[in-house]
Design a protein around this motif. Structure first.
Motif, PDB file in Angstrom:
ATOM      1  N   THR A  82      31.132  50.033  34.310  1.00 54.49           N
ATOM      2  CA  THR A  82      31.708  48.958  35.115  1.00 54.49           C
ATOM      3  C   THR A  82      32.953  49.444  35.843  1.00 54.49           C
ATOM      4  O   THR A  82      33.797  50.135  35.268  1.00 54.49           O
ATOM      5  CB  THR A  82      32.087  47.772  34.215  1.00 54.49           C
ATOM      6  OG1 THR A  82      30.912  47.283  33.564  1.00 54.49           O
ATOM      7  CG2 THR A  82      32.720  46.645  35.019  1.00 54.49           C
ATOM      8  N   TYR A 109      30.540  40.340  40.626  1.00 54.18           N
ATOM      9  CA  TYR A 109      30.507  39.607  39.357  1.00 54.18           C
ATOM     10  C   TYR A 109      30.178  38.153  39.648  1.00 54.18           C
ATOM     11  O   TYR A 109      30.702  37.557  40.597  1.00 54.18           O
ATOM     12  CB  TYR A 109      31.855  39.692  38.635  1.00 54.18           C
ATOM     13  CG  TYR A 109      31.810  39.123  37.243  1.00 54.18           C
ATOM     14  CD1 TYR A 109      31.284  39.864  36.193  1.00 54.18           C
ATOM     15  CD2 TYR A 109      32.255  37.833  36.982  1.00 54.18           C
ATOM     16  CE1 TYR A 109      31.209  39.350  34.913  1.00 54.18           C
ATOM     17  CE2 TYR A 109      32.185  37.296  35.701  1.00 54.18           C
ATOM     18  CZ  TYR A 109      31.660  38.058  34.677  1.00 54.18           C
ATOM     19  OH  TYR A 109      31.584  37.529  33.400  1.00 54.18           O
ATOM     20  N   ASN A 145      34.248  41.668  44.036  1.00 51.41           N
ATOM     21  CA  ASN A 145      34.879  42.690  43.205  1.00 51.41           C
ATOM     22  C   ASN A 145      35.487  42.001  41.989  1.00 51.41           C
ATOM     23  O   ASN A 145      35.443  40.769  41.883  1.00 51.41           O
ATOM     24  CB  ASN A 145      35.939  43.474  43.991  1.00 51.41           C
ATOM     25  CG  ASN A 145      36.998  42.568  44.583  1.00 51.41           C
ATOM     26  OD1 ASN A 145      37.817  41.984  43.859  1.00 51.41           O
ATOM     27  ND2 ASN A 145      37.000  42.418  45.907  1.00 51.41           N
ATOM     28  N   ARG A 146      36.041  42.781  41.073  1.00 52.23           N
ATOM     29  CA  ARG A 146      36.548  42.237  39.814  1.00 52.23           C
ATOM     30  C   ARG A 146      38.077  42.177  39.785  1.00 52.23           C
ATOM     31  O   ARG A 146      38.678  42.113  38.715  1.00 52.23           O
ATOM     32  CB  ARG A 146      36.009  43.065  38.648  1.00 52.23           C
ATOM     33  CG  ARG A 146      34.482  42.978  38.576  1.00 52.23           C
ATOM     34  CD  ARG A 146      33.907  43.814  37.444  1.00 52.23           C
ATOM     35  NE  ARG A 146      32.456  43.755  37.461  1.00 52.23           N
ATOM     36  CZ  ARG A 146      31.698  43.433  36.407  1.00 52.23           C
ATOM     37  NH1 ARG A 146      32.256  43.124  35.255  1.00 52.23           N
ATOM     38  NH2 ARG A 146      30.383  43.405  36.522  1.00 52.23           N
ATOM     39  N   GLY A 160      38.668  39.387  44.504  1.00 56.87           N
ATOM     40  CA  GLY A 160      37.465  38.718  44.020  1.00 56.87           C
ATOM     41  C   GLY A 160      37.713  37.244  43.778  1.00 56.87           C
ATOM     42  O   GLY A 160      36.877  36.390  44.092  1.00 56.87           O
ATOM     43  N   TYR A 163      36.067  30.771  32.612  1.00 58.90           N
ATOM     44  CA  TYR A 163      36.697  31.990  32.087  1.00 58.90           C
ATOM     45  C   TYR A 163      37.858  31.674  31.169  1.00 58.90           C
ATOM     46  O   TYR A 163      38.402  30.571  31.163  1.00 58.90           O
ATOM     47  CB  TYR A 163      37.178  32.901  33.224  1.00 58.90           C
ATOM     48  CG  TYR A 163      38.272  32.326  34.116  1.00 58.90           C
ATOM     49  CD1 TYR A 163      39.612  32.288  33.709  1.00 58.90           C
ATOM     50  CD2 TYR A 163      37.983  31.848  35.393  1.00 58.90           C
ATOM     51  CE1 TYR A 163      40.612  31.790  34.532  1.00 58.90           C
ATOM     52  CE2 TYR A 163      38.976  31.351  36.230  1.00 58.90           C
ATOM     53  CZ  TYR A 163      40.289  31.323  35.788  1.00 58.90           C
ATOM     54  OH  TYR A 163      41.281  30.831  36.605  1.00 58.90           O
ATOM     55  N   THR A 187      33.234  34.745  30.117  1.00 59.67           N
ATOM     56  CA  THR A 187      33.967  35.648  30.998  1.00 59.67           C
ATOM     57  C   THR A 187      35.423  35.767  30.552  1.00 59.67           C
ATOM     58  O   THR A 187      36.087  34.762  30.282  1.00 59.67           O
ATOM     59  CB  THR A 187      33.911  35.133  32.445  1.00 59.67           C
ATOM     60  OG1 THR A 187      32.551  35.175  32.893  1.00 59.67           O
ATOM     61  CG2 THR A 187      34.793  35.964  33.362  1.00 59.67           C
ATOM     62  N   ILE A 224      39.113  37.359  31.756  1.00 62.26           N
ATOM     63  CA  ILE A 224      40.045  38.007  32.667  1.00 62.26           C
ATOM     64  C   ILE A 224      41.209  38.501  31.830  1.00 62.26           C
ATOM     65  O   ILE A 224      41.734  37.767  30.991  1.00 62.26           O
ATOM     66  CB  ILE A 224      40.575  37.026  33.738  1.00 62.26           C
ATOM     67  CG1 ILE A 224      39.436  36.371  34.517  1.00 62.26           C
ATOM     68  CG2 ILE A 224      41.539  37.735  34.679  1.00 62.26           C
ATOM     69  CD1 ILE A 224      39.895  35.274  35.464  1.00 62.26           C
ATOM     70  N   LEU A 273      38.785  47.304  31.245  1.00 64.54           N
ATOM     71  CA  LEU A 273      37.354  47.183  31.510  1.00 64.54           C
ATOM     72  C   LEU A 273      36.542  47.885  30.422  1.00 64.54           C
ATOM     73  O   LEU A 273      35.485  47.393  30.011  1.00 64.54           O
ATOM     74  CB  LEU A 273      37.018  47.757  32.891  1.00 64.54           C
ATOM     75  CG  LEU A 273      37.468  46.927  34.098  1.00 64.54           C
ATOM     76  CD1 LEU A 273      37.208  47.693  35.387  1.00 64.54           C
ATOM     77  CD2 LEU A 273      36.792  45.558  34.138  1.00 64.54           C
ATOM     78  N   ASP A 281      36.017  41.470  31.725  1.00 67.87           N
ATOM     79  CA  ASP A 281      35.092  41.356  32.850  1.00 67.87           C
ATOM     80  C   ASP A 281      35.813  41.455  34.188  1.00 67.87           C
ATOM     81  O   ASP A 281      35.267  41.987  35.162  1.00 67.87           O
ATOM     82  CB  ASP A 281      34.340  40.019  32.781  1.00 67.87           C
ATOM     83  CG  ASP A 281      33.525  39.890  31.513  1.00 67.87           C
ATOM     84  OD1 ASP A 281      32.597  40.697  31.326  1.00 67.87           O
ATOM     85  OD2 ASP A 281      33.841  38.998  30.693  1.00 67.87           O
ATOM     86  N   LEU A 282      37.031  40.911  34.243  1.00 68.94           N
ATOM     87  CA  LEU A 282      37.821  40.873  35.459  1.00 68.94           C
ATOM     88  C   LEU A 282      39.254  41.234  35.095  1.00 68.94           C
ATOM     89  O   LEU A 282      39.695  41.000  33.960  1.00 68.94           O
ATOM     90  CB  LEU A 282      37.792  39.475  36.091  1.00 68.94           C
ATOM     91  CG  LEU A 282      36.406  38.874  36.384  1.00 68.94           C
ATOM     92  CD1 LEU A 282      36.521  37.381  36.704  1.00 68.94           C
ATOM     93  CD2 LEU A 282      35.733  39.601  37.526  1.00 68.94           C
TER      94      LEU A 282
END
Length: 357
Positions: free
Chosen positions: A2, A8, A17-18, A50, A257, A279, A281, A302, A307-308
Motif C-alpha cells: 500500500t 481508497y 489517494n490516501r 484524498g 472512519y 477504516t 486514519i 501504512l 488506511d489513510l
C-alpha cells in the motif's frame, strides 16, 4: 504494498489517494461564525487531498472555543458554507466538517456565556479571547438532564453540514475538548451515569456519535480521538482500557472512519488498530509536537495497518502537498506567526511548487 497514492473507498466516496488534510484552526471566519470567500479559496487550493477535514466548527454558541471560528447552528452559517463546499467539489475534492464543541476550553468574552463542562474544573492554561489570551475560567458543570442535549448538538450540526454541501462530518473527540473532557478522569469528576467508571465516561461520546449516525448516516460520520494526549489538562489514567471500551461501543455503528492521533505509545495505538474493524486514519505525530508529519512517518503507519494518513501543518504552506509527497519535492515551511492572525497573509499566500529549468 500500500502507498499513499493508492485509491481508497471511504463510505460512498472514492478517494484518489490516501492523504488526508487534518483539521486545523485558522480563525478566518467572519462575524456570527460565517464562512468567507477566502475560506472557499483556501480549501479549494488543497482539494487534491484524498479527503479534507475542515477546521473545528462549533455546533452551538456555547460550544465555541476560540474567537473567529465558524459555526453550523444557524441557517446563515449553512448558506455561508455552501460556496466553500462548492469550491472544493468544483476542484475535484471531498470535504468533511469537523464538529468541535469546546466545552470548558472557552471564555465568556468569546461567547457571552459561561463555558460548560462535565465538572466545575477549569482547563489548564490560557484560552484565546477577543482581547488576547486569558486564564481558562471555571466552567459550569452540566446537569444530568442537560447532557443529552449537548450530545445531540453534534447531530443537529451534522444535518446542517450536509445541507451546506459537506460530504460528511467528523466529531472532534480529541485534544481536550468536550468529548475528550467526558473521557478524562481529571476533567470529569461526575458521580452520575456520565462519570466515574470507564463505562460511564465513554457514554457521552457514544451518545453523540449514535445521534449523529441516526441524523446523517454512518457512512457520513467519523470521529477523531487522541488517546493519552492530556491536552488542556484532560488526562486519562487508563488509556488502553478506556479506548478499547469506547471502540467496542462504536464499532457496531459502522462509522466511515476512526481518526487517531499518535498521542500515546505505538503499542497502544497498534492495539487499537487491531480492535477497530473499519477504516483507520492516523495522524502520525503528537499534536503540535516538535515533529511535523512527513512521508517517512506516513509510510511507517501504512505498514502498521493505517488506511489513510492525515497531515496538518504540512498543508498550511503546501497547498499542493500531495504532489510534493509524490515527487519527493521540498516541503515549504509555514509561518507560525500567521496561524491565527486573520486575513489572507499566511493563508492564501503560499504557492504551489515552482519547477526551475
Amino acid at each position: 504494498m500500500t502507498t499513499l497514492f493508492d485509491r481508497y473507498r471511504l463510505g460512498g466516496l472514492t478517494l484518489p489517494n490516501r492523504v488526508v488534510m487534518a483539521p486545523m484552526t485558522r480563525v478566518r471566519a467572519a462575524a456570527d461564525g460565517l464562512a468567507t470567500p477566502s475560506m472557499a479559496t483556501y480549501y479549494a487550493q488543497r482539494a487534491t487531498a484524498g479527503l479534507i477535514v475542515s477546521e473545528g466548527v462549533q455546533p452551538s454558541l456555547v460550544g465555541q472555543s476560540n474567537p473567529g471560528t465558524p459555526g453550523l447552528y444557524t441557517d446563515q452559517q449553512v448558506k455561508a458554507w455552501q460556496p466553500v463546499t462548492d469550491a472544493v467539489h468544483t476542484n475535484g475534492g471531498r470535504i468533511f466538517a469537523q464538529l468541535m464543541h469546546g466545552g470548558r476550553v472557552s471564555h465568556p468574552d468569546t461567547t457571552g456565556t459561561q463555558p460548560v463542562g462535565p465538572s466545575a474544573v477549569p482547563a489548564e492554561g490560557e484560552v484565546f479571547t477577543p482581547t488576547g489570551r486569558q486564564p481558562a475560567p471555571v466552567p459550569r458543570a452540566l446537569s444530568t438532564e442537560e447532557v443529552p442535549a449537548h450530545a445531540r448538538s453534534y447531530a443537529e450540526a451534522a444535518r446542517r453540514a450536509i445541507d451546506a454541501g459537506f460530504d460528511g462530518v467528523e466529531l472532534h473527540g480529541a485534544n481536550g475538548y468536550l468529548i475528550s473532557q467526558f473521557l478524562s478522569d481529571t476533567a470529569n469528576l461526575r458521580t452520575d451515569a456520565y462519570g466515574g467508571s470507564v463505562t460511564n465516561r465513554i457514554r457521552f461520546a457514544v451518545e453523540a456519535v449514535a445521534a449523529t449516525v441516526e441524523a446523517v448516516g454512518a457512512q457520513r460520520t467519523g470521529i477523531r480521538l487522541s488517546p493519552g494526549a492530556g491536552l488542556w489538562g484532560a488526562r486519562e489514567s487508563d488509556v488502553p482500557e478506556l479506548y478499547r471500551a469506547l471502540l467496542a461501543e462504536l464499532a457496531p455503528l459502522g462509522l466511515a472512519y476512526l481518526h487517531l492521533e499518535a498521542s500515546t505509545d505505538e503499542e497502544t495505538l497498534v492495539g487499537l488498530r487491531a480492535a477497530w474493524p473499519g477504516t483507520l486514519i492516523v495522524n502520525p505525530v503528537f499534536p503540535l509536537g516538535p515533529r511535523q508529519a512527513d512521508r517517512a512517518a506516513a509510510d511507517h503507519w501504512l505498514t502498521l495497518g493505517a488506511d489513510l494518513i492525515s497531515f496538518g501543518r504540512a498543508f498550511i504552506a503546501n497547498p499542493d502537498l500531495v504532489e510534493r509527497l509524490r515527487q519527493g519535492l521540498p516541503i515549504a515551511p509555514h509561518d507560525e506567526a500567521t496561524w491565527f492572525t486573520g486575513g489572507d497573509a499566511g493563508y492564501l499566500t503560499y504557492p504551489a511548487y515552482r519547477h526551475t529549468a
